[in-house]
Write an enzyme that holds these catalytic residues in place. Structure first.
Site, short mmCIF file in Angstrom:
data_model
loop_
_atom_site.label_atom_id
_atom_site.label_comp_id
_atom_site.label_asym_id
_atom_site.label_seq_id
_atom_site.Cartn_x
_atom_site.Cartn_y
_atom_site.Cartn_z
N GLU A 1 5.72 5.55 -5.34
CA GLU A 1 5.35 4.33 -6.05
C GLU A 1 5.02 3.25 -5.03
OE1 GLU A 1 8.01 3.07 -9.18
OE2 GLU A 1 7.58 0.94 -8.82
N GLU B 1 5.15 -7.64 -7.39
CA GLU B 1 6.15 -7.83 -8.45
C GLU B 1 6.66 -9.26 -8.32
OE1 GLU B 1 8.69 -4.17 -9.80
OE2 GLU B 1 8.73 -4.28 -7.61
#
Length: 251
Positions: free
Chosen positions: A134, A139
């Protein structure tokens, strides 16, 4: 003087690399609807991996977004007792190995919002997560204002957020900013507005430490609550908008 010269060399090398890259795909959100030749909607609450594996509160729908004025706007809101949002991916449609991946975006704000621009390995259905790898290019969690998170998840870290960097930008909530990763066979460099914020370059590259030798697909979403974004959600801040101006891939 020596440090100054080295800095100039780095700038020249970076500029040369930028000139060498070619734009291979871009999403400018033309028209009035999402181009489903390139994008998929992921719907629901993630069950049987309920809460999308993170105890998130939202249901993903096809209706919590709009495409207008060459922008994608994802709207996180509460309807009755239900939180709703939108999550889209390019899985099986647009997958890439190596390059520069960037998005120009404007963040939502407030306790409980968790917008992200990220990537997963195309072999996720075969090997599962986190062995697929990932890449979290962006974020942001509203409970930690002014902070941008860039992270990688691998089998070696047991999926935990170990390979990560949190960087403070006082005005990150104001206007649009560019979030990017430059991914090669050797390393990953993460940028915010062309400022290098984190480099991931493990010395030993194995399936467990470096699953980044295969194609990955793109994901854009806004979660609500969850292990990272919450657990508390301030309902008074909703609805909130995560606005994507464009997404570009260079190789």
């Amino acid at each position: 003087m020596k440090k100054y010269i080295l800095f100039l060399i780095m700038i020249v090398q970076y500029s040369f690399a930028q000139q060498q890259r070619k734009l291979v795909w871009e999403e400018n959100f033309n028209g009035s609807s999402l181009n489903e030749k390139d994008w998929n909607f992921e719907l629901g609450d993630g069950c049987p991996n309920c809460g999308w594996g993170n105890n998130e509160r939202q249901l993903y729908t096809k209706t919590n977004h709009k495409v207008a004025n060459n922008q994608l706007t994802i709207v996180g809101k509460k309807e009755g007792n239900t939180y709703t949002s939108t999550r889209i991916t390019t899985q099986g449609k647009k997958e890439f190995q190596y390059g520069r991946f960037e998005a120009r975006a404007k963040l939502p704000v407030g306790q409980g919002v968790w917008p992200a621009f990220w990537m997963l390995g195309s072999n996720i259905k075969q090997v599962g997560w986190p062995l697929c790898g990932e890449i979290d290019i962006l974020e942001y969690v509203g409970k930690e204002p002014h902070m941008v998170f860039t992270s990688l998840h691998t089998q070696a870290s047991h999926g935990n957020t170990i390979n990560t960097k949190k960087t403070k930008f006082e005005n990150i909530e104001k206007g649009f900013h560019i979030y990017a990763v430059e991914w090669t066979k050797d390393k990953m460099d993460f940028f915010v507005d062309d400022q290098l914020v984190y480099t991931f370059q493990p010395e030993q590259k194995t399936e467990a430490t470096w699953p980044y030798n295969q194609p990955f697909y793109l994901i854009v979403n806004m979660a609500i609550g969850g292990n990272f974004g919450g657990p508390e959600v301030d309902d008074t801040i909703l609805p909130q908008e995560f606005v994507i101006d464009y997404i570009r891939v260079y190789q």
